[in-house]
Design a protein around this motif. Sequence first.
Motif, PDB file in Angstrom:
ATOM      1  N   ALA A  53       0.838  -1.209   0.000  1.00 15.93           N
ATOM      2  CA  ALA A  53       0.000   0.000   0.000  1.00 15.93           C
ATOM      3  C   ALA A  53       0.868   1.253   0.000  1.00 15.93           C
ATOM      4  O   ALA A  53       0.619   2.208  -0.738  1.00 15.93           O
ATOM      5  CB  ALA A  53      -0.936  -0.012   1.209  1.00 15.93           C
ATOM      6  N   MET A  56       2.821   1.861  -3.446  1.00 13.06           N
ATOM      7  CA  MET A  56       2.015   2.383  -4.551  1.00 13.06           C
ATOM      8  C   MET A  56       1.341   3.701  -4.182  1.00 13.06           C
ATOM      9  O   MET A  56       0.609   4.264  -4.985  1.00 13.06           O
ATOM     10  CB  MET A  56       0.986   1.341  -4.992  1.00 13.06           C
ATOM     11  N   ALA A  58      -1.060   4.169  -2.063  1.00 12.57           N
ATOM     12  CA  ALA A  58      -2.513   3.925  -2.081  1.00 12.57           C
ATOM     13  C   ALA A  58      -3.250   4.951  -1.234  1.00 12.57           C
ATOM     14  O   ALA A  58      -2.814   5.307  -0.130  1.00 12.57           O
ATOM     15  CB  ALA A  58      -2.807   2.517  -1.572  1.00 12.57           C
ATOM     16  N   LYS A  59      -4.354   5.447  -1.771  1.00 11.70           N
ATOM     17  CA  LYS A  59      -5.230   6.355  -1.023  1.00 11.70           C
ATOM     18  C   LYS A  59      -6.604   5.743  -0.815  1.00 11.70           C
ATOM     19  O   LYS A  59      -7.327   6.136   0.097  1.00 11.70           O
ATOM     20  CB  LYS A  59      -5.386   7.686  -1.770  1.00 11.70           C
ATOM     21  N   VAL A  61      -8.463   2.066  -0.434  1.00 14.57           N
ATOM     22  CA  VAL A  61      -8.259   0.629  -0.238  1.00 14.57           C
ATOM     23  C   VAL A  61      -9.602  -0.020   0.056  1.00 14.57           C
ATOM     24  O   VAL A  61     -10.446   0.554   0.759  1.00 14.57           O
ATOM     25  CB  VAL A  61      -7.262   0.369   0.927  1.00 14.57           C
ATOM     26  N   ASP A 134      -7.256   1.699  -5.269  1.00 18.54           N
ATOM     27  CA  ASP A 134      -5.854   1.484  -5.627  1.00 18.54           C
ATOM     28  C   ASP A 134      -5.418   0.065  -5.263  1.00 18.54           C
ATOM     29  O   ASP A 134      -4.666  -0.576  -5.994  1.00 18.54           O
ATOM     30  CB  ASP A 134      -4.954   2.479  -4.880  1.00 18.54           C
ATOM     31  N   LEU A 135      -5.907  -0.384  -4.119  1.00 25.48           N
ATOM     32  CA  LEU A 135      -5.497  -1.707  -3.610  1.00 25.48           C
ATOM     33  C   LEU A 135      -6.718  -2.384  -3.010  1.00 25.48           C
ATOM     34  O   LEU A 135      -7.469  -1.764  -2.238  1.00 25.48           O
ATOM     35  CB  LEU A 135      -4.412  -1.529  -2.532  1.00 25.48           C
ATOM     36  N   SER A 156     -11.158  -0.907 -10.553  1.00 25.19           N
ATOM     37  CA  SER A 156      -9.735  -0.615 -10.445  1.00 25.19           C
ATOM     38  C   SER A 156      -9.364   0.387 -11.519  1.00 25.19           C
ATOM     39  O   SER A 156     -10.187   0.734 -12.360  1.00 25.19           O
ATOM     40  CB  SER A 156      -8.928  -1.902 -10.647  1.00 25.19           C
ATOM     41  N   HIS A 157      -8.132   0.858 -11.476  1.00 24.92           N
ATOM     42  CA  HIS A 157      -7.596   1.708 -12.535  1.00 24.92           C
ATOM     43  C   HIS A 157      -6.277   1.090 -12.961  1.00 24.92           C
ATOM     44  O   HIS A 157      -5.739   0.231 -12.249  1.00 24.92           O
ATOM     45  CB  HIS A 157      -7.427   3.149 -12.027  1.00 24.92           C
ATOM     46  N   GLY A 159      -2.828   0.166 -12.871  1.00 23.50           N
ATOM     47  CA  GLY A 159      -1.885   0.293 -11.762  1.00 23.50           C
ATOM     48  C   GLY A 159      -2.436  -0.184 -10.432  1.00 23.50           C
ATOM     49  O   GLY A 159      -1.689  -0.300  -9.459  1.00 23.50           O
ATOM     50  N   SER A 160      -3.736  -0.469 -10.372  1.00 19.01           N
ATOM     51  CA  SER A 160      -4.305  -1.005  -9.124  1.00 19.01           C
ATOM     52  C   SER A 160      -3.778  -2.408  -8.872  1.00 19.01           C
ATOM     53  O   SER A 160      -3.525  -3.176  -9.801  1.00 19.01           O
ATOM     54  CB  SER A 160      -5.835  -1.083  -9.219  1.00 19.01           C
TER      55      SER A 160
END
Length: 225
Positions: A53, A56, A58-59, A61, A134-135, A156-157, A159-160
């Motif tokens: 997390a 990357m 991550a914001k 989750v 993101d994750l 997801s996008h 890169g997720s």
Amino acid sequence: MANATWSAVDDYVAGLLAPHDEALDAAVRASGEAGLPSIQVSPPQGMLLHLLAKAMGAKAVLEFGTLGGYSTIWLARALPEDGRLVTLEAEPRFAEVAGGNIARAGLSGLVDLRVGPALDLLPELEAEGAGPFDLTFIDADKVHTPDYFAWSVDRSHPGSLIVADNVVRGGTLAEADSDDPTTAAQRRLHEEIAADPRVGATTIQTVGGKGYDGFTIALVGRSAS
Ligand code: SAH
Ligand code: DHB
Ligand code: MG
């Protein structure tokens, strides 16, 4: 299946690299006292989720299967102040314990804990326009892992990351003729990932204090495969 050496190595690694603080200790203690099953991720696995997390940035989750909030704490601690973690738990009694553990860890402001079977909660999240995430960490009822995975890929996008726990289950993953529905579900997960050009993934077998199992880690988009 557990093994003293695997546990000893987990303890050694955890002691140096993934040590517990007060809040993690308290979460494990409160969960045990409330009679929750002791099936949370191991400390090294919790640290892996945390590192992924963080790495990357991550914001947003999403977690399927909160239990007492142990993995939730590891993940939420990787978030920035304006991050958000949505975690889904079917069992109200577990969710109540998790809420206390998350509050004691000072993370209530980042964590949105929702109670109900995940498949019932997902339409709500969808209606709210939640995501993209993101994750995503999938760790709830194992028969639905492929369904949760499919939903998560759609939210997801490029890169997720999506991580699914407990996919190897003592090696039964390799048994094509298994009549265990949880094993069949992990095989369906692998077949569906293989057929999905949006996703590149691998599965890593693990041993440790929780025995022999493994996780799948998937990257969405970015020419993932
Ligand atoms: N992620 C946790 C462990 C989760 S154990 C940790 O590592 O700390 C699996 C959890 O999934 C249990 O708490 C169980 O009650 C929950 N669960 C089972 N079926 C579910 C469902 N249909 N929807 C959401 N949660 C579910
Ligand atoms: C078990 C382990 C898990 O990590 C989990 O998420 C669910 C069940 C188990 O060992 O039964
Ligand atoms: Mg698990």
